[in-house]
Design a protein around this motif. Structure first.
Motif, PDB file in Angstrom:
ATOM      1  N   ARG A 492       0.821  -1.220   0.000  1.00  0.00           N
ATOM      2  CA  ARG A 492       0.000   0.000   0.000  1.00  0.00           C
ATOM      3  C   ARG A 492       0.851   1.264   0.000  1.00  0.00           C
ATOM      4  NH1 ARG A 492      -3.343  -0.767   5.242  1.00  0.00           N
ATOM      5  NH2 ARG A 492      -4.276   1.238   4.626  1.00  0.00           N
ATOM      6  N   LYS A 493       2.186   1.064   0.014  1.00  0.00           N
ATOM      7  CA  LYS A 493       3.152   2.190   0.036  1.00  0.00           C
ATOM      8  C   LYS A 493       2.951   3.077   1.254  1.00  0.00           C
ATOM      9  CE  LYS A 493       3.759   2.177  -4.985  1.00  0.00           C
ATOM     10  NZ  LYS A 493       4.877   1.233  -4.832  1.00  0.00           N
ATOM     11  N   LEU A 494       2.663   2.396   2.385  1.00  0.00           N
ATOM     12  CA  LEU A 494       2.566   3.085   3.657  1.00  0.00           C
ATOM     13  C   LEU A 494       3.706   2.619   4.554  1.00  0.00           C
ATOM     14  CD1 LEU A 494      -1.323   2.988   4.019  1.00  0.00           C
ATOM     15  CD2 LEU A 494       0.105   4.979   3.494  1.00  0.00           C
ATOM     16  N   GLN A 495       3.691   2.996   5.830  1.00  0.00           N
ATOM     17  CA  GLN A 495       4.867   2.785   6.680  1.00  0.00           C
ATOM     18  C   GLN A 495       4.548   1.957   7.921  1.00  0.00           C
ATOM     19  OE1 GLN A 495       5.627   7.070   6.989  1.00  0.00           O
ATOM     20  NE2 GLN A 495       7.698   6.704   6.192  1.00  0.00           N
ATOM     21  N   SER A 496       5.612   1.299   8.422  1.00  0.00           N
ATOM     22  CA  SER A 496       5.514   0.475   9.621  1.00  0.00           C
ATOM     23  C   SER A 496       6.578   0.883  10.627  1.00  0.00           C
ATOM     24  CB  SER A 496       5.721  -1.017   9.282  1.00  0.00           C
ATOM     25  OG  SER A 496       4.831  -1.452   8.292  1.00  0.00           O
ATOM     26  N   ILE A 497       6.254   0.697  11.898  1.00  0.00           N
ATOM     27  CA  ILE A 497       7.224   0.827  12.987  1.00  0.00           C
ATOM     28  C   ILE A 497       7.279  -0.500  13.729  1.00  0.00           C
ATOM     29  CG2 ILE A 497       7.665   1.879  15.233  1.00  0.00           C
ATOM     30  CD1 ILE A 497       6.561   4.487  14.200  1.00  0.00           C
ATOM     31  N   LEU A 498       8.491  -1.004  13.957  1.00  0.00           N
ATOM     32  CA  LEU A 498       8.681  -2.188  14.785  1.00  0.00           C
ATOM     33  C   LEU A 498       9.377  -1.767  16.069  1.00  0.00           C
ATOM     34  CD1 LEU A 498       9.852  -4.886  12.189  1.00  0.00           C
ATOM     35  CD2 LEU A 498       7.534  -4.320  12.936  1.00  0.00           C
ATOM     36  N   PHE A 499       8.849  -2.247  17.190  1.00  0.00           N
ATOM     37  CA  PHE A 499       9.335  -1.807  18.499  1.00  0.00           C
ATOM     38  C   PHE A 499       9.914  -2.972  19.275  1.00  0.00           C
ATOM     39  CE2 PHE A 499       8.379  -1.458  23.049  1.00  0.00           C
ATOM     40  CZ  PHE A 499       9.142  -0.344  23.374  1.00  0.00           C
ATOM     41  N   LEU A 500      11.141  -2.767  19.770  1.00  0.00           N
ATOM     42  CA  LEU A 500      11.763  -3.713  20.696  1.00  0.00           C
ATOM     43  C   LEU A 500      12.659  -2.906  21.616  1.00  0.00           C
ATOM     44  CD1 LEU A 500      12.379  -6.636  21.625  1.00  0.00           C
ATOM     45  CD2 LEU A 500      14.297  -6.626  20.016  1.00  0.00           C
ATOM     46  N   ASN A 501      12.389  -2.949  22.892  1.00  0.00           N
ATOM     47  CA  ASN A 501      13.139  -2.106  23.831  1.00  0.00           C
ATOM     48  C   ASN A 501      14.420  -2.817  24.286  1.00  0.00           C
ATOM     49  OD1 ASN A 501      13.297   0.423  24.932  1.00  0.00           O
ATOM     50  ND2 ASN A 501      12.286  -0.126  26.838  1.00  0.00           N
ATOM     51  N   ARG A 502      15.238  -3.183  23.296  1.00  0.00           N
ATOM     52  CA  ARG A 502      16.519  -3.820  23.596  1.00  0.00           C
ATOM     53  C   ARG A 502      17.502  -3.477  22.486  1.00  0.00           C
ATOM     54  NH1 ARG A 502      16.417 -10.127  24.408  1.00  0.00           N
ATOM     55  NH2 ARG A 502      16.067  -9.709  26.626  1.00  0.00           N
ATOM     56  N   ARG A 503      18.582  -2.831  22.865  1.00  0.00           N
ATOM     57  CA  ARG A 503      19.571  -2.386  21.888  1.00  0.00           C
ATOM     58  C   ARG A 503      20.488  -3.536  21.450  1.00  0.00           C
ATOM     59  NH1 ARG A 503      22.069   1.889  25.716  1.00  0.00           N
ATOM     60  NH2 ARG A 503      23.738   2.026  24.168  1.00  0.00           N
ATOM     61  N   ALA A 504      21.354  -3.243  20.461  1.00  0.00           N
ATOM     62  CA  ALA A 504      22.405  -4.134  19.969  1.00  0.00           C
ATOM     63  C   ALA A 504      21.823  -5.281  19.141  1.00  0.00           C
ATOM     64  CB  ALA A 504      23.268  -4.648  21.120  1.00  0.00           C
ATOM     65  N   TYR A 505      22.704  -6.231  18.797  1.00  0.00           N
ATOM     66  CA  TYR A 505      22.300  -7.399  18.004  1.00  0.00           C
ATOM     67  C   TYR A 505      21.769  -8.491  18.922  1.00  0.00           C
ATOM     68  CZ  TYR A 505      22.594 -11.074  14.434  1.00  0.00           C
ATOM     69  OH  TYR A 505      22.301 -12.075  13.538  1.00  0.00           O
ATOM     70  N   SER A 506      22.512  -8.728  20.008  1.00  0.00           N
ATOM     71  CA  SER A 506      22.109  -9.718  21.005  1.00  0.00           C
ATOM     72  C   SER A 506      22.449  -9.181  22.388  1.00  0.00           C
ATOM     73  CB  SER A 506      22.841 -11.048  20.781  1.00  0.00           C
ATOM     74  OG  SER A 506      22.490 -11.618  19.542  1.00  0.00           O
ATOM     75  N   PRO A 507      21.658  -9.548  23.404  1.00  0.00           N
ATOM     76  CA  PRO A 507      21.946  -9.050  24.754  1.00  0.00           C
ATOM     77  C   PRO A 507      23.224  -9.624  25.352  1.00  0.00           C
ATOM     78  CG  PRO A 507      20.080 -10.557  24.778  1.00  0.00           C
ATOM     79  CD  PRO A 507      20.384 -10.292  23.347  1.00  0.00           C
ATOM     80  N   PHE A 508      23.716 -10.754  24.837  1.00  0.00           N
ATOM     81  CA  PHE A 508      25.009 -11.248  25.301  1.00  0.00           C
ATOM     82  C   PHE A 508      25.629 -12.174  24.261  1.00  0.00           C
ATOM     83  CE2 PHE A 508      21.818 -14.054  27.145  1.00  0.00           C
ATOM     84  CZ  PHE A 508      22.319 -15.333  26.953  1.00  0.00           C
ATOM     85  N   LEU A 509      26.939 -12.377  24.405  1.00  0.00           N
ATOM     86  CA  LEU A 509      27.737 -13.218  23.523  1.00  0.00           C
ATOM     87  C   LEU A 509      28.216 -14.413  24.325  1.00  0.00           C
ATOM     88  CD1 LEU A 509      28.996 -13.093  20.562  1.00  0.00           C
ATOM     89  CD2 LEU A 509      31.104 -12.358  21.701  1.00  0.00           C
ATOM     90  N   ILE A 510      28.179 -15.595  23.704  1.00  0.00           N
ATOM     91  CA  ILE A 510      28.543 -16.815  24.413  1.00  0.00           C
ATOM     92  C   ILE A 510      29.464 -17.659  23.544  1.00  0.00           C
ATOM     93  CG2 ILE A 510      26.600 -18.192  23.557  1.00  0.00           C
ATOM     94  CD1 ILE A 510      26.329 -19.369  26.385  1.00  0.00           C
ATOM     95  N   CYS A 511      30.353 -18.373  24.208  1.00  0.00           N
ATOM     96  CA  CYS A 511      31.158 -19.371  23.512  1.00  0.00           C
ATOM     97  C   CYS A 511      30.345 -20.664  23.445  1.00  0.00           C
ATOM     98  CB  CYS A 511      32.478 -19.609  24.247  1.00  0.00           C
ATOM     99  SG  CYS A 511      33.445 -20.977  23.563  1.00  0.00           S
ATOM    100  N   LYS A 512      30.088 -21.146  22.267  1.00  0.00           N
ATOM    101  CA  LYS A 512      29.228 -22.318  22.109  1.00  0.00           C
ATOM    102  C   LYS A 512      29.964 -23.620  22.415  1.00  0.00           C
ATOM    103  CE  LYS A 512      26.225 -19.975  18.819  1.00  0.00           C
ATOM    104  NZ  LYS A 512      25.621 -19.959  17.473  1.00  0.00           N
ATOM    105  N   GLU A 513      31.270 -23.535  22.682  1.00  0.00           N
ATOM    106  CA  GLU A 513      32.038 -24.735  23.023  1.00  0.00           C
ATOM    107  C   GLU A 513      32.148 -24.925  24.530  1.00  0.00           C
ATOM    108  OE1 GLU A 513      35.643 -25.255  20.684  1.00  0.00           O
ATOM    109  OE2 GLU A 513      34.923 -23.774  19.254  1.00  0.00           O
TER     110      GLU A 513
END
Length: 800
Positions: A492-513
């Motif tokens: 429809r050539k209109l606009q959307s807003i997506l909301f998530l109150n958490r910054r960055a890519y992930s809240p933490f980084l982990i070693c999977k090993e």
């Protein structure tokens, strides 16, 4: 002589000048009164102090030798505080359990001591002795005219000594007063010369390359020909004087004179508005300190009620105090007040220079501006004989001060109303639980506006159940219901807003090993992972480091982010809709100068299809082409360990939902949640505040939380965990003995147990509604030391 009475004045000095215990006693001259400002001797310097009381004491009751009682000093007439303001300072000290010197801080004339001028003048008569060469020259100079000295322009040491010597022999004298500098900003008043349609055209066209100008114009939409001070425009738009000059050169802003004519008249109220206006005006006329809750749905015309009540107060010659959560988001409120009341409106805001703040304080004190608009600190404006107090959007947490003195604005507004004999009005579409409960019990008078004064299309709200998708193993960051709605919006050539109150890519980084987690060395929290920057960052102390190539614990290379932040949402959306123009708005993005203005301008102009953001996108902007708002996961705010979590979620979701369908297009909101049946979300979906309130108060009644009890949260912090823990345990035991009728919970680590190298423990106290908090003061003060800080938060807004 034993029994001789001495007149003494107790004074308070700002804690920033004299420390937390800034209370002193001086010999009082005749005429000394509470509220007066004096420059008092303190050690080898002179400091600004305010008289809190004048009393008669026996010499033996002084507590120190009579010879150490120093004279009060010199009065500064232009800085005295009205009696209600001084009473408010005492009330803040009692309500927040802070020293009087700390409670005085928000009431002080801004930076007044730096503006004091010492003026030396000649006294009649001849010198009683022969003057030195320097003294003679200075005396002749004084006979020709006064000599002045300021903090920024001190006198040379030999000249000052000569003046002091002349004063000592009685041929010269000095006095102190406040000198306001001439403003270097000329002119200081501006008005728009274009209308809303021209603003839209500019933002969608050339304004896309001028984001700072566009952002200010967007925030001024609806202001008409209202006159704004340059400091107000800088605060509203976050712009510089260069931007104002550029808009002037473009013909969008015009310099005007200082006198602001009123441009609007009162609207004819609908029946519900008329009832509310009549009730408030009657309380004004009766000098009755009655509290009102103006509970009105969005668009019901609460502001018109405030304005007509304010007009009645001004007709009776009584000032008005109008509080808002944030000045930066109130261009329309300024416009409405100035439109009705012209240049009688003073706006108090943090973007004013110290000199501008001091001049505004003086104008308010002198009665030149009987309408004061400001955030919570405006409660301390030196207004005499108030006729009306308004707290708009009273549910906003910004009305609670989060540093000492930790005062709560609603309670202080009620106290001020008692002092002045005037009504106070709390307004909201989603009132705080405590406020609505007070209206239910009759402690506040309920004024309800159910009828919309203007056409407002409420969005339809849908809840997408993520738990079902988990069971079906179809879960993704964007669920199918939201994804379909986003595609439809793009078509429809209109606009959307997506909301998530958490910054960055992930809240933490982990070693999977080896499952090693990367933690901030200064805070007991995980480091958030930004894939875009390839960095780890603490969102509490701002420590950051590059993402390591290997795990420091096992040397493994399989490092991955866990959880979802807005950066990851952006990556997912871009992959799902490769042709869509997608941008992100959060604090990390706005670190770059001009990023906020650029993104908001692009989105408003239609150059962005999907905007993903944190709470920054939830308020303050009106995007007419936004028809869809998606909440990525509502569970984040629901699962905060705080008894207000459900209430905050309801208010936040309602606020976010309000971004959709604000123009001619119908709005749609899709809230994704695992706990899709939570009462908070179901009430948001039904636009049912009252239903949510009934369930929430029943829950709080069972668990013993406000409005059925009072809370005090005491946080102890320091660099040594053992010392802080031991001190917290000792304080807990002392409080249990001093508060037998209250529930003192064990001293435990805070949910955020270490912040900025400070270990944190807290003691939560539940008291009856009429419980006395004063027994907490002394033990809390005694628990303080150079190694342990103690913060007492009475009626806390957050327990985290």
């Amino acid at each position: 002589m034993s029994g001789r009475l001495i007149s003494v004045a107790d004074v308070v000095v700002d804690s920033r000048t004299a420390g937390r215990e800034g209370n002193f006693t001086y010999e009082a001259p005749a005429g000394a009164k509470p509220g007066q400002a004096w420059l008092v001797p303190l050690g080898a310097r002179s400091v600004l102090a305010f008289v809190t009381q004048v009393r008669k004491v026996k010499e033996e009751d002084l507590g120190f030798p009579r010879s150490k009682l120093r004279p009060l000093g010199r009065e500064i007439n232009s800085l005295s505080l009205p009696a209600p303001t001084l009473a408010l300072v005492h009330e803040v000290s009692q309500r927040t359990l802070c020293p009087l010197s700390v409670a005085m801080t928000p009431a002080l004339p801004p930076r007044a001591q730096t503006r004091l001028t010492t003026t030396w003048q000649v006294r009649p008569g001849n010198p009683p002795r022969q003057l030195t060469l320097v003294e003679d020259e200075v005396w002749k100079t004084l006979q020709a005219g006064e000599i002045t000295e300021t903090k920024t322009k001190p006198l040379a040491a030999p000249l000052r000594k000569a003046l002091q010597d002349l004063e000592a022999i009685g041929v010269a004298s000095k006095y102190l007063d406040l000198t306001l500098p001439e403003s270097k900003r000329r002119p200081t008043s501006w008005r728009l010369t274009i209308g809303d349609a021209e603003i839209e055209a500019f933002v969608r066209g050339p304004g896309r390359r001028k984001p700072a100008q566009s952002l200010l114009l967007l925030r001024l939409q609806g202001a008409g020909s209202t006159v704004f001070q340059d400091g107000e425009l800088r605060s509203i738009g976050g712009v510089t004087d260069a931007t104002l000059r550029a808009l002037e050169q473009a013909g969008f802003l015009q310099q005007v004179g200082e006198n602001t004519p009123t441009t609007t008249t009162s609207n004819v109220p609908n029946p519900e508005q008329a009832v509310a206006i009549s009730a408030i005006q009657a309380a004004i006329a009766a000098h009755k300190p009655e509290g009102f809750l103006l509970y009105g749905v969005t668009g019901s015309g609460k502001t018109e009620v405030y304005l007509q009540a304010a007009a009645e107060s001004l007709r009776q010659g009584r000032p008005v105090l109008y509080l808002v959560p944030e000045i930066a988001l109130t261009a329309q409120v300024i416009a409405q007040l100035r439109g009705r009341f012209g240049d009688r409106v003073a706006v108090l805001h943090s973007n004013m220079t110290p000199a501008e703040r001091l001049m505004a304080w003086r104008r308010v004190r002198a009665g030149e501006c009987p309408v004061v608009l400001g955030a919570r600190s405006a409660l301390f404006a030196p207004l005499p004989d108030l006729g009306l107090i308004v707290l708009d959007e009273e549910h906003e947490p910004s009305y609670k001060q989060d540093s000492s003195p930790r005062y709560e604005s609603r309670g202080l507004a009620a106290f001020l109303a008692q002092q002045h004999g005037c009504p106070y009005v709390l307004g909201s579409a989603t009132p705080s639980i405590e406020t609505f409960a007070a209206a239910q019990t009759g402690a506040l008078t309920m004024l309800q506006l159910k009828q919309r004064a203007r056409a407002v299309n409420l969005p339809t709200i849908e809840i997408e159940d993520l738990s079902r998708l988990y069971r079906e193993k179809k879960v993704d960051i964007i669920g199918p219901q939201l994804a379909e709605a986003m595609q439809d919006t793009l078509d429809r050539k209109l606009q959307s807003i997506l909301f998530l109150n958490r910054r960055a890519y992930s809240p933490f980084l982990i070693c999977k090993e080896c499952q090693h987690r990367f933690v901030c060395p200064h805070c007991e929290v995980a480091l958030a992972y930004s894939q875009q920057q390839q960095r780890l960052r603490c969102h509490h102390c701002d420590y950051h480091e590059p993402k390591p190539p290997r795990c420091p614990a096992c040397g493994g290379t399989k490092l991955g982010g866990v959880g979802v932040g807005v950066e990851r949402v952006q990556e997912t959306v871009q992959a799902m809709f490769p042709k869509a123009r997608v941008e992100r708005l959060d604090r990390d993005v706005t670190r770059r100068a001009g990023a906020l203005e650029e993104i908001v301008t692009k989105f408003h102009s239609g150059a962005i299809d999907i905007l993903i953001g944190t709470q920054m996108v939830a308020k303050g902007f009106d995007f007419p082409r936004v028809v869809l708002v998606g909440v990525i996961t509502a569970d984040l705010s629901l699962n905060i360990p705080d008894f207000r979590a459900a209430e905050r979620t309801f208010q936040l979701m309602t606020q976010v939902a309000g971004r959709a369908g604000r123009a001619e297009h119908a709005g749609r909101v899709i809230i994704q949640a695992i706990d899709a049946d939570h009462r908070s979300l179901k009430s948001v979906q039904a636009h049912d505040y009252e239903g949510f309130f009934e369930e929430e108060v029943e829950c709080r009644s069972r668990l013993g939380y406000p409005p059925y009890t009072r809370l005090v949260n005491i946080v102890l912090s320091g660099p040594d965990q053992g010392v802080v823990s031991e001190r917290a345990l000792m304080l807990q035991q002392t409080l249990m003995a001093r508060l037998p009728g209250s529930q003192v919970y064990p001293a435990l680590p805070c949910p955020l147990a270490k912040l900025k190298d400070q270990y944190r423990f807290h003691i939560l106290i539940k008291l009856p509604l009429d419980g006395d908090i004063e027994p907490i003061r002394l033990p809390a003060e005694l628990a303080m030391s150079k190694d342990v800080r103690v913060a007492v938060d009475v009626d806390p807004m957050s327990l985290v």
